[in-house]
Write an enzyme that holds these catalytic residues in place. Sequence first.
Site, PDB file in Angstrom:
ATOM      1  CG  HIS A 216      -1.823  -1.198   1.264  1.00  0.00           C
ATOM      2  ND1 HIS A 216      -2.174  -1.834   2.437  1.00  0.00           N
ATOM      3  CD2 HIS A 216      -2.434  -1.884   0.259  1.00  0.00           C
ATOM      4  CE1 HIS A 216      -2.979  -2.844   2.159  1.00  0.00           C
ATOM      5  NE2 HIS A 216      -3.147  -2.887   0.843  1.00  0.00           N
TER       6      HIS A 216
ATOM      7  CD  GLU B  93      -0.486   0.669   4.454  1.00  0.00           C
ATOM      8  OE1 GLU B  93       0.268  -0.314   4.606  1.00  0.00           O
ATOM      9  OE2 GLU B  93      -1.718   0.549   4.274  1.00  0.00           O
TER      10      GLU B  93
ATOM     11  CG  HIS C  39       0.967  -3.629   5.474  1.00  0.00           C
ATOM     12  ND1 HIS C  39       0.172  -3.278   4.403  1.00  0.00           N
ATOM     13  CD2 HIS C  39       1.463  -4.848   5.173  1.00  0.00           C
ATOM     14  CE1 HIS C  39       0.172  -4.249   3.503  1.00  0.00           C
ATOM     15  NE2 HIS C  39       0.952  -5.218   3.954  1.00  0.00           N
TER      16      HIS C  39
ATOM     17  CD  GLU D 209      -0.962  -3.225   9.392  1.00  0.00           C
ATOM     18  OE1 GLU D 209      -0.698  -2.024   9.171  1.00  0.00           O
ATOM     19  OE2 GLU D 209      -1.580  -3.959   8.590  1.00  0.00           O
TER      20      GLU D 209
END
Length: 375
Positions: free
Chosen positions: A166, A169, A259, A335
């Site tokens: 993504h 990010e 991420h 994350e």
Amino acid sequence: MKISTQFDAGSVVVKDLSNPADIRLALRADHAADFAQWFYFRLQGAAYQNCVMHFENAAEAAYPEGWEGYQACASYDRQNWFRVPTEYENGVLTINHTPLANSIYYAYFEPYSNEQHLNLLGEAQGSGLCQIDDLGSTVQGRDINLLTIGNQVASDLKVWIIARQHPGETMAEWFVEGLLSRLLDPQDSTARALLDRATFYIVPNMNPDGSVLGNLRTNAAGVDLNREWENPTLERSPEVYRVREKMLETGVDLFLDIHGDESIPFIFAAGTEGVPSYDERIAELERQFKAALEAASPDFQDEYGYPKDEPGKADLRLATNWVGERFGCLAYTLEMPFKDNNNLPDDDFGWNGQRSLRLGEAVLSAIWSVSGSLR
């Protein structure tokens, strides 16, 4: 006053710039997709004026809950970024800031430019320990580069790390920069010991097109790459197709997919509990990895995160689930927040590039901790 976005990853829609106390803006959707949340723009001609910037469509963002407790990023030189007062109320995101110079940049998160990406590749190769391979081209013809570090012998553990599926990010590529800096340091004993045992395969940016286009989540074809791993195609998702092809060639003993999360103000990992082959061996590896990362970095925690998938219910379109199932290996999605880390908050900078970089350094200690148990 003037607002511009004609630079790498620039993105915003200007609706009204006539009054600095009421600048009306809108989030721009991803190229060829409906996801909207990333913004990055330059404001000129407003030195010492109180600028109130309203994103009027913030409620239509991909993750509107991400605005709660969020503070926008700003920089005068695109090297030193800091947080500025930001509020979300009645569906409108408002930045309230008085710039101290005539040129200032505002962004959703500290950017990681294509020039930085190319410099990162060059510095890694210059270490003498890293080989750069071209796996193919993106939808728009950009390079899909793989960094290989290690002896590349059959007996080596195969450690795969990918980032920025993504593109918005950007903390993910900051993380990779820190990991590479430590891994390529000949004076670092953990790095040296790991490279005696493992070969690392690292893709610092899985989505170069989306990164340059200023997308939050998709590539140039409007595709979320982290929903393509079960059946990628060269037309829609060549980035996943080529990387997956290489994985099948090398094998995988440990996989990390890096991420950023819009909503959760913590650093956490998501594993493969829901894949059909999940067993006690993988569960024990997960426990060992998380405990080692908590010991290596107080930024990491295991209390807050995503709900665990029920057994057999994992979405195999996601990279971590597909890799974990296909190779029967330890696989994690890691994350980091767009906001701040609530465990160790920093009012001036929030979570940022340098903190992501330090986490990347720390993860090598966790990899070393589990390396003796991966096979």
